[in-house]
Design an enzyme around this catalytic site. Structure first.
Site, PDB file in Angstrom:
ATOM      1  N   ARG A 105      50.752 -21.015 -44.996  1.00  0.00           N
ATOM      2  CA  ARG A 105      50.564 -22.509 -45.342  1.00  0.00           C
ATOM      3  C   ARG A 105      50.312 -23.415 -44.162  1.00  0.00           C
ATOM      4  NH1 ARG A 105      54.741 -20.951 -48.815  1.00  0.00           N
ATOM      5  NH2 ARG A 105      53.749 -20.515 -51.067  1.00  0.00           N
ATOM      6  N   LYS A 127      38.208 -30.396 -38.687  1.00  0.00           N
ATOM      7  CA  LYS A 127      37.644 -29.652 -39.647  1.00  0.00           C
ATOM      8  C   LYS A 127      37.304 -28.243 -39.423  1.00  0.00           C
ATOM      9  CE  LYS A 127      34.326 -33.229 -41.531  1.00  0.00           C
ATOM     10  NZ  LYS A 127      32.703 -33.559 -41.658  1.00  0.00           N
ATOM     11  N   GLU A 169      23.374 -32.045 -29.782  1.00  0.00           N
ATOM     12  CA  GLU A 169      24.579 -32.876 -30.302  1.00  0.00           C
ATOM     13  C   GLU A 169      24.941 -34.074 -29.331  1.00  0.00           C
ATOM     14  OE1 GLU A 169      25.617 -32.812 -33.448  1.00  0.00           O
ATOM     15  OE2 GLU A 169      25.752 -30.534 -33.952  1.00  0.00           O
ATOM     16  N   LYS A 204      33.818 -39.111 -30.538  1.00  0.00           N
ATOM     17  CA  LYS A 204      34.261 -38.442 -31.760  1.00  0.00           C
ATOM     18  C   LYS A 204      35.755 -38.783 -31.931  1.00  0.00           C
ATOM     19  CE  LYS A 204      33.876 -34.730 -34.533  1.00  0.00           C
ATOM     20  NZ  LYS A 204      33.457 -33.445 -34.801  1.00  0.00           N
ATOM     21  N   GLU A 214      36.466 -38.669 -43.448  1.00  0.00           N
ATOM     22  CA  GLU A 214      35.073 -38.830 -43.885  1.00  0.00           C
ATOM     23  C   GLU A 214      34.961 -39.593 -45.189  1.00  0.00           C
ATOM     24  OE1 GLU A 214      32.345 -35.968 -42.625  1.00  0.00           O
ATOM     25  OE2 GLU A 214      30.766 -36.670 -43.976  1.00  0.00           O
ATOM     26  N   ARG A 219      32.455 -41.481 -40.506  1.00  0.00           N
ATOM     27  CA  ARG A 219      32.251 -40.151 -39.907  1.00  0.00           C
ATOM     28  C   ARG A 219      31.035 -39.605 -40.370  1.00  0.00           C
ATOM     29  NH1 ARG A 219      36.877 -35.527 -39.056  1.00  0.00           N
ATOM     30  NH2 ARG A 219      35.644 -33.889 -38.048  1.00  0.00           N
ATOM     31  N   ASN A 223      26.439 -37.378 -38.962  1.00  0.00           N
ATOM     32  CA  ASN A 223      25.428 -36.564 -39.681  1.00  0.00           C
ATOM     33  C   ASN A 223      23.815 -37.165 -39.418  1.00  0.00           C
ATOM     34  OD1 ASN A 223      27.219 -34.511 -40.956  1.00  0.00           O
ATOM     35  ND2 ASN A 223      27.734 -36.191 -42.211  1.00  0.00           N
ATOM     36  N   HIS A 226      21.307 -34.466 -39.580  1.00  0.00           N
ATOM     37  CA  HIS A 226      21.932 -33.304 -40.346  1.00  0.00           C
ATOM     38  C   HIS A 226      21.656 -32.888 -41.617  1.00  0.00           C
ATOM     39  CE1 HIS A 226      24.359 -33.252 -36.628  1.00  0.00           C
ATOM     40  NE2 HIS A 226      24.949 -32.090 -37.185  1.00  0.00           N
ATOM     41  N   HIS A 230      20.373 -29.505 -41.677  1.00  0.00           N
ATOM     42  CA  HIS A 230      20.887 -28.431 -42.581  1.00  0.00           C
ATOM     43  C   HIS A 230      20.219 -27.871 -43.670  1.00  0.00           C
ATOM     44  CE1 HIS A 230      25.165 -30.325 -41.872  1.00  0.00           C
ATOM     45  NE2 HIS A 230      24.866 -29.414 -41.062  1.00  0.00           N
ATOM     46  N   HIS A 243      21.723 -24.359 -35.052  1.00  0.00           N
ATOM     47  CA  HIS A 243      22.102 -25.458 -35.501  1.00  0.00           C
ATOM     48  C   HIS A 243      21.665 -26.815 -34.778  1.00  0.00           C
ATOM     49  CE1 HIS A 243      24.579 -28.508 -37.437  1.00  0.00           C
ATOM     50  NE2 HIS A 243      25.123 -29.120 -36.341  1.00  0.00           N
TER      51      HIS A 243
HETATM   52  N1  LIG Z   1      34.133 -28.208 -37.330  1.00  0.00           N
HETATM   53  C1  LIG Z   1      33.242 -28.986 -36.994  1.00  0.00           C
HETATM   54  O1  LIG Z   1      33.483 -30.355 -36.811  1.00  0.00           O
HETATM   55  C2  LIG Z   1      31.839 -28.460 -36.655  1.00  0.00           C
HETATM   56  C3  LIG Z   1      31.032 -29.125 -36.016  1.00  0.00           C
HETATM   57  C4  LIG Z   1      29.663 -28.625 -35.646  1.00  0.00           C
HETATM   58  C5  LIG Z   1      29.628 -27.282 -35.825  1.00  0.00           C
HETATM   59  N2  LIG Z   1      30.665 -26.535 -36.266  1.00  0.00           N
HETATM   60  C6  LIG Z   1      30.346 -25.160 -36.676  1.00  0.00           C
HETATM   61  O2  LIG Z   1      30.517 -24.486 -35.182  1.00  0.00           O
HETATM   62  C7  LIG Z   1      29.586 -23.229 -35.484  1.00  0.00           C
HETATM   63  C8  LIG Z   1      28.341 -23.225 -34.217  1.00  0.00           C
HETATM   64  O3  LIG Z   1      29.057 -22.979 -32.924  1.00  0.00           O
HETATM   65  P1  LIG Z   1      28.369 -22.544 -31.813  1.00  0.00           P
HETATM   66  O4  LIG Z   1      27.153 -23.054 -31.638  1.00  0.00           O
HETATM   67  O5  LIG Z   1      29.435 -22.856 -30.568  1.00  0.00           O
HETATM   68  O6  LIG Z   1      28.397 -21.007 -32.251  1.00  0.00           O
HETATM   69  P2  LIG Z   1      28.941 -19.672 -31.938  1.00  0.00           P
HETATM   70  O7  LIG Z   1      30.404 -19.867 -31.909  1.00  0.00           O
HETATM   71  O8  LIG Z   1      28.233 -18.596 -32.574  1.00  0.00           O
HETATM   72  O9  LIG Z   1      28.532 -19.506 -30.337  1.00  0.00           O
HETATM   73  C9  LIG Z   1      27.218 -19.368 -29.901  1.00  0.00           C
HETATM   74  C10 LIG Z   1      27.072 -17.943 -29.288  1.00  0.00           C
HETATM   75  O10 LIG Z   1      27.582 -18.055 -27.843  1.00  0.00           O
HETATM   76  C11 LIG Z   1      28.454 -17.047 -27.549  1.00  0.00           C
HETATM   77  N3  LIG Z   1      29.662 -17.695 -26.543  1.00  0.00           N
HETATM   78  C12 LIG Z   1      30.464 -18.496 -26.718  1.00  0.00           C
HETATM   79  N4  LIG Z   1      30.873 -18.905 -25.576  1.00  0.00           N
HETATM   80  C13 LIG Z   1      30.420 -18.296 -24.578  1.00  0.00           C
HETATM   81  C14 LIG Z   1      30.251 -18.584 -23.364  1.00  0.00           C
HETATM   82  N5  LIG Z   1      31.072 -19.245 -22.582  1.00  0.00           N
HETATM   83  N6  LIG Z   1      29.566 -17.612 -22.346  1.00  0.00           N
HETATM   84  C15 LIG Z   1      28.709 -16.696 -23.053  1.00  0.00           C
HETATM   85  N7  LIG Z   1      28.318 -16.722 -24.397  1.00  0.00           N
HETATM   86  C16 LIG Z   1      29.423 -17.649 -25.192  1.00  0.00           C
HETATM   87  C17 LIG Z   1      29.183 -16.969 -28.837  1.00  0.00           C
HETATM   88  O11 LIG Z   1      29.664 -15.416 -28.625  1.00  0.00           O
HETATM   89  C18 LIG Z   1      27.944 -16.901 -29.733  1.00  0.00           C
HETATM   90  O12 LIG Z   1      26.991 -15.653 -29.638  1.00  0.00           O
HETATM   91  C19 LIG Z   1      28.893 -23.240 -36.838  1.00  0.00           C
HETATM   92  O13 LIG Z   1      29.530 -22.227 -37.641  1.00  0.00           O
HETATM   93  C20 LIG Z   1      28.932 -24.792 -37.183  1.00  0.00           C
HETATM   94  O14 LIG Z   1      29.205 -24.580 -38.784  1.00  0.00           O
HETATM   95  C21 LIG Z   1      31.661 -27.161 -36.688  1.00  0.00           C
HETATM   96 ZN   LIG Z   2      26.062 -30.776 -35.719  1.00  0.00          ZN
END
Ligand SMILES: NC(=O)c1ccc[n+]([C@@H]2O[C@H](COP(=O)([O-])OP(=O)(O)OC[C@H]3O[C@@H](n4cnc5c(N)ncnc54)[C@H](O)[C@@H]3O)[C@@H](O)[C@H]2O)c1
Ligand SMILES: [Zn+2]
Length: 338
Positions: A105, A127, A169, A204, A214, A219, A223, A226, A230, A243
């Site tokens: 939990r 989030k 971003e 942020k 949000e 917040r 977007n 987005h 999306h 993304h």
């Molecule tokens: N929670 C939130 O507020 C929020 C906001 C934006 C995006 N997201 C989420 O984030 C995700 C995307 O994140 P991302 O773009 O970081 O993708 P990811 O975590 O898939 O990383 C991208 C790639 O880079 C590699 N990688 C990570 N760090 C590395 C490093 N230092 N050196 C070499 N390779 C590395 C990973 O293995 C992966 O292959 C999505 O699922 C999205 O929904 C969440």
């Molecule tokens: Zn985004």
């Protein structure tokens, strides 16, 4: 240190080398990472900490891996007081954060973001979520981390494409709330990103403090780009465009949409396009996408209430506002620019 305040307390975002950050973790910590991050940075995790390494990629952000992480924590003897550490990009951050939100939990967790996208965006704000076949981030929670440790030097092993993905971003923050950052970004060579990352985290943090859940329309301004972005990601099955690439296209189209609606000053869309093009980001979609299909996808967007489309639109470079009930025909016109 940047402090993020939220409804249940606050947490620090520190900028420090991974080694130092790991040294200050509680001894009762459990690290989850992915194979790519483990290969480049795993050697910096103190050997006494248990580590679970997952396959990289969005498909890992699933209920199956949530169950496996929970099972692993249990078999390793993690208790309600243990700390879970998410070492990786946004996929690991969202998945492991959600595991921490639900294991017993809710247990404390630390975000150690290693992609630019995760450092400027996903690691801050609490989030957390996984995807299900019906949609991305459809199962999740708000669960604030106990701290975020950012080491910008981890970004040097990122691919150029992943770097640009995060920069999308960063540009978004500039367009919606920080026009002064534009010159810095235009001049940036990708070296010494720390001041830029700090500035994004400060933005942020300020937004999360005012509108954590949000519900106040603040917040949701994050977007920008987005709603269309999306839809592009979903319509293309999350396989062709990253993304950041999708929202780059989305920002250009939504800026033009804002111009059509008289909310965004004319010329802004072209300015946004030029900035993103110079960054090497896509500003139009290369494949074939039916605008009508994108509209259908958008109606299912979490921000859309009962099919009415909502957008974060620019009021100027460096300012924006949330607009509800945008006319579908106007969106269709903007999309035809694809
Ligand atoms: N929670 C939130 O507020 C929020 C906001 C934006 C995006 N997201 C989420 O984030 C995700 C995307 O994140 P991302 O773009 O970081 O993708 P990811 O975590 O898939 O990383 C991208 C790639 O880079 C590699 N990688 C990570 N760090 C590395 C490093 N230092 N050196 C070499 N390779 C590395 C990973 O293995 C992966 O292959 C999505 O699922 C999205 O929904 C969440
Ligand atoms: Zn985004």
């Amino acid at each position: 240190v940047i402090t993020v305040s939220h409804s249940r307390g606050e947490y620090p975002v520190t900028f420090e080398p991974l080694q130092t950050g790991f040294r200050n973790l509680p001894t009762d910590a459990f690290v989850v990472t992915d194979e790519n991050v483990a290969r480049h940075w795993g050697h910096l995790v103190p050997p006494e900490l248990p580590v679970l390494t997952l396959p990289p990629g969005e498909r890992t952000k699933s209920l199956i891996w949530l169950e496996r992480i929970s099972g692993w924590l249990s078999s390793e003897g993690a208790s309600r007081k243990s700390t879970v550490v998410a070492l990786g990009g946004g996929v690991i951050g969202d998945l492991v954060g959600f595991a921490a939100a639900t294991y017993m939990r809710g247990v404390p967790y630390v975000q150690v973001p290693t992609t630019l996208l995760a450092q400027v965006d996903s690691s801050v704000g609490g989030k957390v979520a996984v995807d299900i076949p019906e949609g991305k981030n459809l199962v999740g929670a708000f669960h604030a981390p106990t701290s975020v440790i950012i080491d910008p030097s981890t970004l040097k092993t990122l691919s150029a494409r992943q770097y640009r993905n995060g920069m999308a971003e960063v540009w978004k923050y500039a367009f919606i709330m920080d026009a002064d950052m534009i010159d810095t970004l235009s001049a940036s060579t990708g070296e010494n990103l720390e001041p830029i990352i700090r500035r994004c985290v400060e933005h942020k943090a300020a937004i999360v403090k005012e509108d954590e859940f949000e519900t106040k329309g603040l917040r949701a301004i994050l977007n920008f780009g987005h709603t269309i972005g999306h839809a592009i990601e979903q319509a293309t099955g999350y396989s062709q465009v990253l993304h950041g690439e999708a929202i780059s296209i989305g920002m250009v189209l939504e800026a033009h949409l804002g111009e059509r609606l008289g909310i965004t000053p004319s010329g802004t869309g072209d300015f946004v396009r030029k900035c993103l093009e110079e960054q090497g980001l896509p500003t139009r979609f290369a494949g074939s996408l039916e605008p009508e299909r994108l509209i259908e996808v958008m109606k299912k967007d979490k921000k859309a209430s009962r099919g009415a489309l909502a957008f974060s639109l620019l009021t100027q470079i460096g300012g924006c506002t949330l607009v509800q009930n945008v006319d579908q025909q106007e969106v269709l016109h903007a999309l035809k620019m694809l």
